[in-house]
Design a protein around this motif. Structure first.
Motif, mmCIF file in Angstrom:
data_model
loop_
_atom_site.group_PDB
_atom_site.id
_atom_site.type_symbol
_atom_site.label_atom_id
_atom_site.label_comp_id
_atom_site.label_asym_id
_atom_site.label_seq_id
_atom_site.Cartn_x
_atom_site.Cartn_y
_atom_site.Cartn_z
ATOM 1 N N THR A 71 0.837 -1.199 0.000
ATOM 2 C CA THR A 71 0.000 0.000 0.000
ATOM 3 C C THR A 71 0.879 1.260 0.000
ATOM 4 N N TYR A 72 0.251 2.370 -0.356
ATOM 5 C CA TYR A 72 0.975 3.649 -0.315
ATOM 6 C C TYR A 72 1.448 3.958 1.100
ATOM 7 N N ALA A 73 0.612 3.636 2.093
ATOM 8 C CA ALA A 73 1.005 3.900 3.481
ATOM 9 C C ALA A 73 2.263 3.108 3.816
ATOM 10 N N ALA A 74 2.346 1.865 3.324
ATOM 11 C CA ALA A 74 3.528 1.041 3.593
ATOM 12 C C ALA A 74 4.753 1.594 2.860
ATOM 13 N N VAL A 75 4.558 2.154 1.679
ATOM 14 C CA VAL A 75 5.677 2.774 0.952
ATOM 15 C C VAL A 75 6.202 3.967 1.749
ATOM 16 N N VAL A 76 5.280 4.789 2.263
ATOM 17 C CA VAL A 76 5.682 5.997 2.996
ATOM 18 C C VAL A 76 6.538 5.627 4.207
ATOM 19 N N VAL A 77 6.138 4.582 4.923
ATOM 20 C CA VAL A 77 6.862 4.213 6.138
ATOM 21 C C VAL A 77 8.095 3.370 5.824
ATOM 22 N N GLY A 78 7.994 2.495 4.821
ATOM 23 C CA GLY A 78 9.012 1.472 4.658
ATOM 24 C C GLY A 78 9.983 1.646 3.518
ATOM 25 N N LEU A 79 9.728 2.596 2.637
ATOM 26 C CA LEU A 79 10.589 2.650 1.455
ATOM 27 C C LEU A 79 11.318 3.987 1.359
ATOM 28 N N THR A 80 11.878 4.395 2.493
ATOM 29 C CA THR A 80 12.507 5.714 2.542
ATOM 30 C C THR A 80 13.709 5.821 1.609
ATOM 31 N N VAL A 81 14.256 4.690 1.164
ATOM 32 C CA VAL A 81 15.375 4.760 0.213
ATOM 33 C C VAL A 81 14.921 5.271 -1.147
ATOM 34 N N CYS A 82 13.646 5.194 -1.413
ATOM 35 C CA CYS A 82 13.155 5.659 -2.717
ATOM 36 C C CYS A 82 12.267 6.880 -2.512
ATOM 37 N N ARG A 83 12.929 8.014 -2.290
ATOM 38 C CA ARG A 83 12.198 9.251 -1.971
ATOM 39 C C ARG A 83 11.120 9.608 -3.003
ATOM 40 N N PRO A 84 11.432 9.518 -4.293
ATOM 41 C CA PRO A 84 10.395 9.918 -5.259
ATOM 42 C C PRO A 84 9.117 9.087 -5.113
ATOM 43 N N LEU A 85 9.253 7.791 -4.825
ATOM 44 C CA LEU A 85 8.048 6.969 -4.673
ATOM 45 C C LEU A 85 7.326 7.319 -3.365
ATOM 46 N N VAL A 86 8.111 7.648 -2.333
ATOM 47 C CA VAL A 86 7.490 8.082 -1.081
ATOM 48 C C VAL A 86 6.687 9.357 -1.319
ATOM 49 N N GLN A 87 7.298 10.288 -2.046
ATOM 50 C CA GLN A 87 6.594 11.547 -2.289
ATOM 51 C C GLN A 87 5.344 11.344 -3.119
#
Ligand code: FAD
Ligand code: FES
Ligand code: FES
Lengths: 257, 156
Positions: A71-87
């Motif tokens: 989920t997007y929420a999981a990307v925000v919390v868990g994928l900090t190495v990929c800033r553009p996807l977090v944003q």
């Protein structure tokens, strides 16, 4: 209508092989709108939201594997190495939508407005497809041939380490333009207002307005069929103001949101 | 199909049309009318509930997706006759007008305060960006969040 509830990827693929007309449903944030409004009535749904293999995020020798069900929420919390996807993920809908909506669903819908898609394309992501009959194959997440030529484009970076705001303009000059005077002005104003030290602080609106004006002044646009020079310059000013405001809002948010 | 779900701590089941949403399972199947049906397209948040602890729009969850799962609704917030801190704050701050959006907001605010006991105003606005109110203009709602947060901090 049937609802099938597989507990593993193999089980899901077996169900799909047996009922090819069954439609996968993940977060339901695209599909349920259609169902609720009577526009979609598939013979069966396969609920992939509890297939554990699909919610995996893994990093392996420089590659990121992102399960379709993340989920997007999981990307925000868990994928900090990929800033553009977090944003991009943070910009989706609302907390409720980000808690359910998935990157795989974004691809499945394939709307040109899908917010995860430009990031996947920019990273040259491969989409891994799996079915019982054909096994695993992978295809590039290519950009579609819908050419959209921007009249003005802008990229703003707030660099916390060097305490600099950086800004580049596209489509408004013969080359990409860095608006260095604007960068100096706003970076220094943020220094003297103590904004760099405290993420919840903002510079005055007047500072943001001056920044936007300087960015517009740095543009060297031309008149052409897609837009006049005056319009492009104005667009730079508006974009700069918004981009900086959004970036300041975002850095003030806690990391879970 | 029969859907069995743990709602506010109690296992319940009901027969629903397989294309139903979790919202209609709650309302028509279980008689829990707290979550409201306003837009059925994820825009307004008046149907907000927790599914396995995550804040979601129940109108966008297929009822079958809640099979054997844990759902918490606004009805589960009250402790006996005692209103939940967030509910009390909404009353005290005058954050309720027609009240249609209120259960959704209460759930979203309770979710926010479980994660952040002292939210900034930017955080409050972002956390509530999925909930619409057509009456209050939001300021009273933000006041209610601040009131609930202050009381929460005073308690411990
Ligand atoms: C209020 C609201 C706001 C929104 N805002 C945004 C936004 O800002 N930006 C944005 O990009 N989108 C937005 N969306 C759209 C939606 O949330 C996204 O497209 C989301 O990524 C869809 O994911 P999902 O898991 O909910 O998909 P679903 O609705 O479950 O499925 C979508 C499609 O993908 C297919 N699919 C899903 N998972 C798989 C899988 N594992 N394998 C094969 N096929 C699969 C489904 O069959 C279906 O065709 C919004 C939606 C709502 C309701
Ligand atoms: S009814 Fe679900 S979001 Fe509006
Ligand atoms: S109080 Fe009426 S919609 Fe919010």
């Amino acid at each position: 209508m049937d609802v099938l509830l597989p507990r593993s990827l193999d089980e899901a693929l077996a169900m799909k092989a047996q009922r090819p007309e069954a439609m996968p449903i993940a977060g339901g944030t695209d599909l349920m709108v259609e169902v609720n409004f009577g526009r979609l009535r598939p013979p069966a749904f396969i609920d992939v939201s509890r297939v554990p293999e699909l919610s995996v995020v893994q990093q392996e020798n420089g590659h990121i594997f992102l399960g379709a069900g993340v989920t997007y929420a999981a990307v925000v919390v868990g994928l900090t190495v990929c800033r553009p996807l977090v944003q991009a993920s943070r910009s989706v809908g609302s907390p409720q939508i980000r808690n359910r909506g998935t990157v795989g669903g974004n691809l499945g819908t394939g709307s040109p407005a899908g917010d995860a898609l430009p990031v996947l394309a920019a990273y040259d992501a491969d989409v891994v497809l799996r079915s019982q009959a054909r096994g695993e194959r992978s295809m590039p997440c290519g950009t579609r041939n819908a050419m959209v030529i921007a009249v003005a484009g802008l990229c703003l970076q707030v660099d916390e380490d060097s305490r600099r705001v950086k800004i580049a303009l596209g489509s408004v000059g013969p080359t990409i333009i860095r608006a260095r005077e604007a960068e100096d002005q706003v970076s220094e104003a943020m220094e003297s207002a103590g904004v760099w030290q405290d993420r919840t602080k903002r510079p005055d609106d007047a500072v943001i307005e001056e920044f936007a004006g300087r960015v517009a002044a740095a543009a060297r646009p031309l008149d052409d069929v897609r837009g006049t020079a005056a319009y492009r310059r104005h667009a730079c000013q508006v974009l700069a103001r918004r981009a900086l405001s959004w970036a300041l809002d975002e850095r003030a948010l806690p990391s879970w949101l | 199909m029969v859907v069995r779900t743990r709602v506010n701590g109690e296992w319940r089941e009901a027969e629903v049309w397989p294309g139903s949403s979790l919202l209609s399972l709650l309302r028509d199947g279980f008689g829990l009318y707290g979550a409201k049906n306003a837009c059925e397209q994820g825009e307004c948040g008046s149907c907000s509930v927790w599914l396995d602890g995550a804040l979601v729009c129940s109108c966008l969850v297929l009822a079958g997706q809640a099979q054997e799962r844990e759902v918490r609704t606004v009805e589960g917030l009250r402790d006996g006759t005692q209103l939940h801190n967030v509910q009390q704050a909404f009353v005290d701050a005058g954050a309720v007008q027609c009240g249609f959006c209120t259960p959704g907001f209460v759930v979203a605010v309770a979710d926010l305060l479980e994660k952040d006991r002292n939210p900034s105003s930017v955080t409050i606005r972002e956390a509530l960006s999925g909930n619409l109110c057509r009456c209050t203009g939001y300021q009273k709602i933000v006041d209610a969040v601040n009131l609930a947060a202050t009381r929460l901090q005073a308690r411990t």
